[in-house]
Design a protein around this motif. Structure first.
Motif: not given
Ligand SMILES: Cc1cc2nc3c(=O)[nH]c(=O)nc-3n(C[C@H](O)[C@H](O)[C@H](O)COP(=O)(O)OP(=O)(O)OC[C@H]3O[C@@H](n4cnc5c(N)ncnc54)[C@H](O)[C@@H]3O)c2cc1C
Length: 481
Positions: A63-72, A239-245, A393-397
């Motif tokens: 997902g984009y850094r600027f727009r949360p992924w909110t689905e389950e 969550t994003r940072w946790k997954n990146v790490l 998307t990490l790189k795209a952003d």
């Protein structure tokens, strides 16, 4: 009348829409358009329609850094990703800036005018439509849209059943109660097999050689808990940072301690397969983890399908297709009503467009990738090519953030041209250091990367955050006029 914009984006997929959203947020005064060859947005996530189509990286980083992924679901299905991309485009108003059915075929830079002249072909009637822009941004993905890769199988014309490539899935393909063979062992094959097994009589995954397959929870429990206590954006960021790490850690461990990772993956695989299963033949790759892309399966669905009884894995080579199925190099025969060739993509750089700088055609292999997002000697041009070991998307952003910074600086200083200048002393390396067949088949047609920064294409988000988000624009390589 030729239409002029400050920035012209090629491609309305995940990257092009992301790029446009960054521009609207950071540079509201500047004009831009997105030219899209197809009649729909979403790129990959609209094109691929095979059963079970889903991401194979988590949506908190896809997902984009600027727009949360909110689905389950953390590993999400294709339609949910497409919805997310299109809703993002609507929310930021960039859907209004997309021109559909225009395939960019040529872009010509004039140093005298500091302008790109871009020719696009209207797909419905072949008419050429011309645009000009100050900055050209290729968000055209990395593969051919018109044709997936299928090896030349001897006897293909004799096969009486259906022969299907996942990139061109027939809407009306009925495989219920039929015998299916899926050729391949990559992300697409491991997605298709459990999805088709739900309706097919039997599904065989036929692979030349095994791939590392790792099971991941389909739903991220930390994300679920955080959402209960934190605002969406904050929960998403954590969550994003946790997954990146975690994913960076797994990648680094794979490269530094391959034997340890091999053993760990093997343990996980053994736990999920029926007792006595021939793991060494079917799930023990000859290469180290992350020499090729690691395949993720949500909640072990592939292994569950194998345990279910109507799925098997065959490790062998296709000798030829016969009227009733496939004859293998070992002499064995696989009967099939449907054969799916999940054999990959044809790589294509920058959507196949010709780049010309001051009347000289750019020979891509002669250029060097700068920070994995611009080309030496090609002014006012950027592109998005995501990571192969983490979410695209990490790189795209990061590329979008860098381009915005670049344009802001040029505005501030009244500069019109930026171009990275190649240092002849920097050693050349292939653009992607990846052993996968689809990379090796076409990598010669791509630009080179360099042996040292900023020419080195780092597959490392953390380092790129430092270099692209915070690093100085004046690094002695990028020149401004
Ligand atoms: C089946 C599949 C699953 C994937 N799963 C993942 C995943 O889980 N995680 C991950 O990180 N990556 C994944 N990828 C990689 C994936 O492509 C990227 O994540 C992402 O979708 C790329 O977005 P993009 O906008 O850069 O390119 P694309 O999605 O390819 O979109 C490019 C757009 O540009 C348009 N275009 C191309 N050339 C031109 C031209 N000359 N003129 C005009 N328009 C043009 C195309 O029509 C298209 O709409 C997957 C890829 C595939 C094929």
């Amino acid at each position: 009348m030729t239409e002029h914009v400050d920035v012209l984006i090629v491609g309305a997929g995940l990257s092009g829409i992301g790029a446009a959203c960054h521009l609207t947020q950071r540079r509201p005064g500047s004009s831009f358009l997105i030219l899209e060859a197809r009649e729909a947005s979403g790129g990959t996530w609209d094109l691929f329609r095979y059963p079970g189509i889903r991401s194979d990286s988590d949506m908190f980083t896809l997902g984009y850094r600027f727009r949360p992924w909110t689905e389950e679901k953390s590993i999400a299905d294709g339609p949910a990703i497409l919805r997310y991309v299109r809703e993002t485009a609507q929310e930021f108003g960039v859907d209004q800036r997309i021109r559909y059915g225009l395939e960019v075929v040529r872009a010509e830079w004039s140093s005298e005018d500091a302008t790109w002249t871009v020719d696009a072909v209207r797909t419905e009637n072949g008419e050429t439509v011309r645009f000009t822009c100050g900055f050209l941004w290729s968000c055209s993905g990395y593969y051919r849209y018109d044709e997936g890769y299928t090896p030349d199988f001897k006897g293909a014309e004799r096969f009486a059943g259906e022969l299907v490539h996942p990139q061109h899935w027939p809407e009306d393909l009925d495989y219920a109660g039929k015998r299916v063979v899926v050729i391949g062992s990559g992300a697409t094959a491991v997605t298709l097999v459990p999805a088709m097994a739900a309706d097919a009589e039997h599904v065989t995954m036929l692979q030349r050689s095994p791939t590392y397959i790792v099971s991941l929870p389909g739903v991220d429990n930390l994300a679920r808990k955080l959402r209960e206590h934190l605002p969406h954006q904050a929960a998403y960021a954590v969550t994003r940072w946790k997954n990146v790490l975690v994913s960076t850690g797994i990648y680094q461990l794979s490269r530094r301690r391959p034997d340890f990772m091999r053993a760990l993956i093997r343990k996980g695989t053994l736990r999920q397969l029926p007792e006595g299963y021939d793991v060494d033949t079917h799930f023990k790759p000859s290469y180290d983890p992350w020499d090729q892309r690691l395949c993720l399966v949500p909640d072990g669905d592939l292994f569950r399908a194998i345990r279910g009884g109507n799925v098997d894995v065959v490790t062998d080579h296709v000798e030829e297709l016969t009227e009733g199925g496939i004859r293998l190099a070992s002499g064995a025969e696989l009967e099939a009503d449907v054969v799916v060739t999940a054999t990959g993509l044809n790589l294509l750089a920058f959507g196949g467009m010709d780049l010309v700088v001051d009347d000289v055609k750019v020979d891509l292999p002669e250029t060097m990738a700068y920070k994995g997002m611009m080309l030496s000697g090609v002014p006012n041009f950027a592109y998005v090519v995501g990571y192969t070991n983490a979410s695209w998307t990490l790189k795209a952003d990061l590329v979008s953030e860098y381009v915005c910074r670049l344009l802001e600086r040029m505005d501030r200083r009244g500069e019109r041209v930026c171009v990275p200048v190649k240092d002849p002393d920097v050693g050349e390396e292939p653009f992607l250091d990846f052993a996968s067949g689809y990379v090796q088949r076409s990598i010669d047609a791509f630009p080179k990367q360099g042996a040292t920064a900023p020419w080195r294409l780092r597959m490392n988000y953390l380092r790129d955050v430092v270099a692209l988000r915070h690093g100085s624009l004046d690094d002695g390589v990028m020149t401004f006029r």
